[in-house]
Design an enzyme around this catalytic site. Structure first.
Site, mmCIF file in Angstrom:
data_model
loop_
_atom_site.group_PDB
_atom_site.id
_atom_site.type_symbol
_atom_site.label_atom_id
_atom_site.label_comp_id
_atom_site.label_asym_id
_atom_site.label_seq_id
_atom_site.Cartn_x
_atom_site.Cartn_y
_atom_site.Cartn_z
ATOM 1 N N CYS A 205 0.859 -1.307 0.025
ATOM 2 C CA CYS A 205 0.078 0.123 -0.119
ATOM 3 C C CYS A 205 0.936 1.096 0.048
ATOM 4 O O CYS A 205 2.094 1.117 0.426
ATOM 5 C CB CYS A 205 -0.842 -0.085 1.267
ATOM 6 S SG CYS A 205 -1.847 1.501 1.666
ATOM 7 N N GLY A 206 0.419 2.356 -0.631
ATOM 8 C CA GLY A 206 1.328 3.550 -0.363
ATOM 9 C C GLY A 206 1.452 3.877 1.012
ATOM 10 O O GLY A 206 2.382 4.744 1.085
#
Length: 195
Positions: free
Chosen positions: A69-70
């Site tokens: 995930c970012g």
């Protein structure tokens, strides 16, 4: 007396073992267990059941995590926060979830290896579970209560809930709020100072 020695030895062993943390079936210490923590959930490393009442009387930071995930880099600041404040009564509890963008596709073993090898995570992590009512499947009961209490369910990975020592004060923070965000740190400090 013998039980106390066994528990002390277990806690010492857990403290000496990298990536390990102790959890007992009973809540240690004098703190009564608030309703919010009355759950037994499987830990990430071996899926052994852990009673969350073991953290009664502490400030609990609950966060749903994902490896791809970012916001995954928040693991680093979550671990730093845990190391800095655990002596003051903070515990961080991580709950991997594949609910958002299929960003946690691996097995519990894969996730545990990633957390340890990539970020050196030492705070307690739990088995992958469903944290969003929109994701379908069986909702993690702690997350059901947290969403009910705050009116906010996670909308993405790394949503954070801060639970006060008495288990009644709960604050919710979106994924974009970093663990070192000034507003988040102010709320954490306020809860840590509360007896």
């Amino acid at each position: 007396m013998a039980r106390s020695k066994v528990m002390a030895a277990g806690l010492l062993l857990a403290a000496l073992t990298p990536g390990a943390w102790a959890a007992t079936a009973e809540a240690p210490g004098p703190a009564a267990c608030p309703a919010l923590l009355k759950h037994t959930l499987p830990r990430l490393q071996d899926e052994k059941p852990v009673n969350l009442c073991g953290w009664a009387g502490q400030v609990v930071l609950v966060v749903n995590t994902a490896s791809y995930c970012g916001f995954t880099s928040q693991y680093k600041s979550l671990e730093a926060l845990y190391e800095k404040h655990r002596g003051r009564g903070l515990v961080v509890l991580g709950f991997p979830s594949n609910d958002f963008g299929a960003q946690e596709p691996g097995s519990n073993r894969d996730i545990a290896a990633f957390c340890d090898n990539t970020f050196g995570v030492r705070f307690p992590m739990f088995a992958k579970s469903t944290v969003s009512p929109k994701a379908g499947g069986t909702l993690n009961p702690l997350y059901a209560q947290l969403a009910g209490r705050t009116g906010q369910a996670p909308k993405w990975n790394f949503h954070k809930y801060l639970i006060g020592r008495d288990g009644t004060q709960v604050s919710s923070f979106t994924s974009a709020v970093e663990p070192n965000d000034p507003g988040f740190v102010r709320e954490l400090e306020r809860l840590l100072k509360t007896e």
